[in-house]
Design an enzyme around this catalytic site. Structure first.
Site, PDB file in Angstrom:
ATOM      1  N   CYS A   1       0.821  -1.227   0.000  1.00 45.92           N
ATOM      2  CA  CYS A   1       0.000   0.000   0.000  1.00 45.92           C
ATOM      3  C   CYS A   1       0.848   1.266   0.000  1.00 45.92           C
ATOM      4  O   CYS A   1       0.338   2.348  -0.310  1.00 45.92           O
ATOM      5  CB  CYS A   1      -0.948   0.016   1.190  1.00 45.92           C
TER       6      CYS A   1
ATOM      7  N   ASN B   1      -9.931  -0.153   0.619  1.00 48.60           N
ATOM      8  CA  ASN B   1      -8.473  -0.023   0.502  1.00 48.60           C
ATOM      9  C   ASN B   1      -8.026  -0.608  -0.844  1.00 48.60           C
ATOM     10  O   ASN B   1      -8.059  -1.827  -1.039  1.00 48.60           O
ATOM     11  CB  ASN B   1      -7.834  -0.786   1.674  1.00 48.60           C
TER      12      ASN B   1
ATOM     13  N   HIS C   1      -3.431   7.449   2.892  1.00 45.17           N
ATOM     14  CA  HIS C   1      -3.803   6.131   2.379  1.00 45.17           C
ATOM     15  C   HIS C   1      -5.218   5.811   2.863  1.00 45.17           C
ATOM     16  O   HIS C   1      -5.531   5.965   4.054  1.00 45.17           O
ATOM     17  CB  HIS C   1      -2.803   5.086   2.881  1.00 45.17           C
TER      18      HIS C   1
HETATM   19  N1  ACO Z   1     -17.976  -8.034  10.605  1.00 45.96           N
HETATM   20  C1  ACO Z   1     -18.402  -8.289  11.858  1.00 45.96           C
HETATM   21  N2  ACO Z   1     -17.574  -8.587  12.859  1.00 45.96           N
HETATM   22  C2  ACO Z   1     -16.264  -8.628  12.565  1.00 45.96           C
HETATM   23  C3  ACO Z   1     -15.759  -8.386  11.290  1.00 45.96           C
HETATM   24  C4  ACO Z   1     -16.673  -8.088  10.279  1.00 45.96           C
HETATM   25  N3  ACO Z   1     -16.306  -7.825   9.008  1.00 45.96           N
HETATM   26  N4  ACO Z   1     -14.405  -8.498  11.310  1.00 45.96           N
HETATM   27  C5  ACO Z   1     -14.069  -8.791  12.576  1.00 45.96           C
HETATM   28  N5  ACO Z   1     -15.192  -8.905  13.339  1.00 45.96           N
HETATM   29  C6  ACO Z   1     -15.313  -9.214  14.744  1.00 45.96           C
HETATM   30  C7  ACO Z   1     -14.122  -9.974  15.285  1.00 45.96           C
HETATM   31  O1  ACO Z   1     -14.267 -11.359  15.045  1.00 45.96           O
HETATM   32  C8  ACO Z   1     -14.195  -9.629  16.744  1.00 45.96           C
HETATM   33  O2  ACO Z   1     -15.154 -10.433  17.351  1.00 45.96           O
HETATM   34  P1  ACO Z   1     -14.900 -11.056  18.835  1.00 45.96           P
HETATM   35  O3  ACO Z   1     -14.791  -9.842  19.733  1.00 45.96           O
HETATM   36  O4  ACO Z   1     -16.111 -11.879  19.060  1.00 45.96           O
HETATM   37  O5  ACO Z   1     -13.630 -11.824  18.737  1.00 45.96           O
HETATM   38  C9  ACO Z   1     -14.724  -8.197  16.745  1.00 45.96           C
HETATM   39  O6  ACO Z   1     -15.340  -8.004  15.466  1.00 45.96           O
HETATM   40  C10 ACO Z   1     -13.663  -7.148  16.937  1.00 45.96           C
HETATM   41  O7  ACO Z   1     -12.603  -7.442  16.044  1.00 45.96           O
HETATM   42  P2  ACO Z   1     -11.316  -6.590  16.025  1.00 45.96           P
HETATM   43  O8  ACO Z   1     -10.311  -7.232  15.121  1.00 45.96           O
HETATM   44  O9  ACO Z   1     -10.927  -6.287  17.442  1.00 45.96           O
HETATM   45  O10 ACO Z   1     -11.859  -5.259  15.349  1.00 45.96           O
HETATM   46  P3  ACO Z   1     -11.101  -3.897  15.208  1.00 45.96           P
HETATM   47  O11 ACO Z   1     -11.860  -2.835  15.888  1.00 45.96           O
HETATM   48  O12 ACO Z   1      -9.624  -4.031  15.487  1.00 45.96           O
HETATM   49  O13 ACO Z   1     -11.237  -3.630  13.642  1.00 45.96           O
HETATM   50  C11 ACO Z   1     -10.015  -3.768  11.559  1.00 45.96           C
HETATM   51  C12 ACO Z   1     -10.692  -4.535  12.687  1.00 45.96           C
HETATM   52  C13 ACO Z   1     -11.074  -2.936  10.852  1.00 45.96           C
HETATM   53  C14 ACO Z   1      -9.412  -4.764  10.587  1.00 45.96           C
HETATM   54  C15 ACO Z   1      -8.933  -2.847  12.159  1.00 45.96           C
HETATM   55  O14 ACO Z   1      -8.117  -3.578  13.040  1.00 45.96           O
HETATM   56  C16 ACO Z   1      -8.081  -2.204  11.105  1.00 45.96           C
HETATM   57  O15 ACO Z   1      -8.545  -1.394  10.319  1.00 45.96           O
HETATM   58  N6  ACO Z   1      -6.775  -2.504  11.094  1.00 45.96           N
HETATM   59  C17 ACO Z   1      -5.884  -1.915  10.116  1.00 45.96           C
HETATM   60  C18 ACO Z   1      -6.034  -2.610   8.814  1.00 45.96           C
HETATM   61  C19 ACO Z   1      -5.329  -1.846   7.720  1.00 45.96           C
HETATM   62  O16 ACO Z   1      -5.349  -0.660   7.652  1.00 45.96           O
HETATM   63  N7  ACO Z   1      -4.694  -2.580   6.845  1.00 45.96           N
HETATM   64  C20 ACO Z   1      -3.960  -1.878   5.837  1.00 45.96           C
HETATM   65  C21 ACO Z   1      -3.442  -2.829   4.950  1.00 45.96           C
HETATM   66  S1  ACO Z   1      -2.288  -2.012   3.956  1.00 45.96           S
HETATM   67  C22 ACO Z   1      -1.550  -3.102   2.846  1.00 45.96           C
HETATM   68  O17 ACO Z   1      -0.371  -2.936   2.586  1.00 45.96           O
HETATM   69  C23 ACO Z   1      -2.292  -4.216   2.221  1.00 45.96           C
END
Ligand code: ACO
Length: 321
Positions: free
Chosen positions: A112, A277, A247
């Site tokens: 990214c 993304n 980003h």
């Molecule tokens: N729908 C519903 N529930 C979900 C989903 C979904 N799509 N995804 C996860 N959950 C659940 C989980 O299972 C968890 O449930 P549990 O509490 O029963 O275990 C709960 O939601 C909370 O999950 P978390 O992982 O704690 O959620 P968080 O608030 O951290 O959000 C997210 C997750 C959106 C992925 C966040 O961590 C994030 O944005 N991280 C950064 C990701 C990013 O920017 N990546 C860039 C990639 S760049 C590249 O180079 C490719």
């Protein structure tokens, strides 16, 4: 010698997949995705479309915006982590499609962060007088590498491409400074394990595996640091920044930086609700939309900041015009 952007272009696939569409096949909801990420829908390419097809359409638009003859192009850099093939490079495939027969061409891999790394590379080539012009493209089709049953990753990504055409200038405008960094020790937080020489048969899977919480913690710090450092390198204050194009991964990551720097809404460009993304395409796609919407005027100071797998991060600062 500096490099200035003389044309921008972008392309996304036609097919829109909404959060509600996803909630029909996996245990998720529009409400969860919107509140945790800001994303409402994303574009998904069909079987026949590869990364170079989106890159080609975006590049053609950038060249036509600049009224530039492809024959005069000297270098093409494509930032991608979803190339059409391991070789030839997507940049070479693009060179052939564009009929840019005089250009050198190579791919750059920084996930990214790829577009910022490629822009900084192009600037260095132009500054060193090795090339007079460079086409920089950020293009990815990561939806082809998603595990559509993994709700923690498949809701986040979309496909797209964005391109900028750079030309040398001796004026005090264009790319003023670049700041790019890597933290390879954190690479295991965001991985595509299969398909490389470690696992050519893809036994470990050909899908994105991510520790979302770790990437989130890294991303907020990376964005903050790279904005501060690139402003410092250009000898400019935060107040002189007219537009930040971060980003487009997650609205909560962007909001953290907005709060930290007390930025007014009009100084931050966001389009992730429409595309999710799009990896290396995210920043040039947002830049092209901002240009076409008239959000950027000559002499504006624009900061492009991103982060991604590697882990990598970085910023470029541009005086528009
Ligand atoms: N729908 C519903 N529930 C979900 C989903 C979904 N799509 N995804 C996860 N959950 C659940 C989980 O299972 C968890 O449930 P549990 O509490 O029963 O275990 C709960 O939601 C909370 O999950 P978390 O992982 O704690 O959620 P968080 O608030 O951290 O959000 C997210 C997750 C959106 C992925 C966040 O961590 C994030 O944005 N991280 C950064 C990701 C990013 O920017 N990546 C860039 C990639 S760049 C590249 O180079 C490719």
């Amino acid at each position: 010698m500096r490099s200035r952007i003389i044309g921008t272009g972008s392309e996304v696939p036609q097919k829109i997949v909404t959060n509600d569409d996803l909630s029909k096949t996996i245990d998720t909801s529009d409400e969860w995705i919107r509140t945790r990420t800001g994303i409402r829908e994303r574009r998904v390419s069909d079987e026949k479309t590869a990364t170079s097809d989106l890159a080609f359409a975006a590049a053609r638009k950038a060249m036509s915006a600049a009224n530039f003859d492809p024959e005069k192009l000297e270098l093409i850099i494509v930032a991608t982590c979803s190339p059409d093939t391991l070789f030839p490079s997507t940049a070479c495939i693009l060179q052939s499609k564009l009929k840019a027969s005089s250009a050198a061409a190579f791919d750059l891999s920084a996930a990214c962060s790829g577009f910022n790394f490629a822009l900084s590379t192009a600037q260095a080539y132009i500054e060193s007088k090795m090339y007079n012009n460079v086409l920089v493209v950020g293009a990815d089709t990561l939806t082809k590498y998603l595990d559509w049953s993994d709700r923690s990753t498949c809701v986040l990504f979309g496909d797209g491409a964005g391109a900028v055409l750079l030309e040398k200038t001796e004026e005090e405008k264009g790319v003023l400074a670049s700041y790019i960094k890597a933290k390879g020790d954190g690479g295991n937080h965001l991985v595509m394990p299969g398909g490389g020489s470690r696992d050519p048969e893809e036994k470990s899977g050909r899908f994105i595996r991510m520790d979302g919480k770790e990437v989130f913690k890294f991303a907020v710090k990376a964005l903050e640091e790279s904005v501060v450092k690139v402003l410092e390198k250009a000898n400019l204050s935060l107040g002189s920044m007219d537009l930040l194009i971060p980003h487009q991964a997650n609205m909560r990551i962007i909001e953290h930086v907005v709060k930290k720097f007390s930025l007014p809404e009009k100084k931050v460009y966001v389009n992730l609700m429409k595309y999710g993304n799009t990896s290396a395409a995210s920043i040039p796609l947002a830049l092209d939309e901002a240009v076409r919407e008239g959000r950027i005027k000559p002499k504006d100071i624009v900061v492009l900041s991103g982060f991604g797998a590697g882990l990598t991060y970085g910023s470029n600062i541009i005086c528009w015009g």
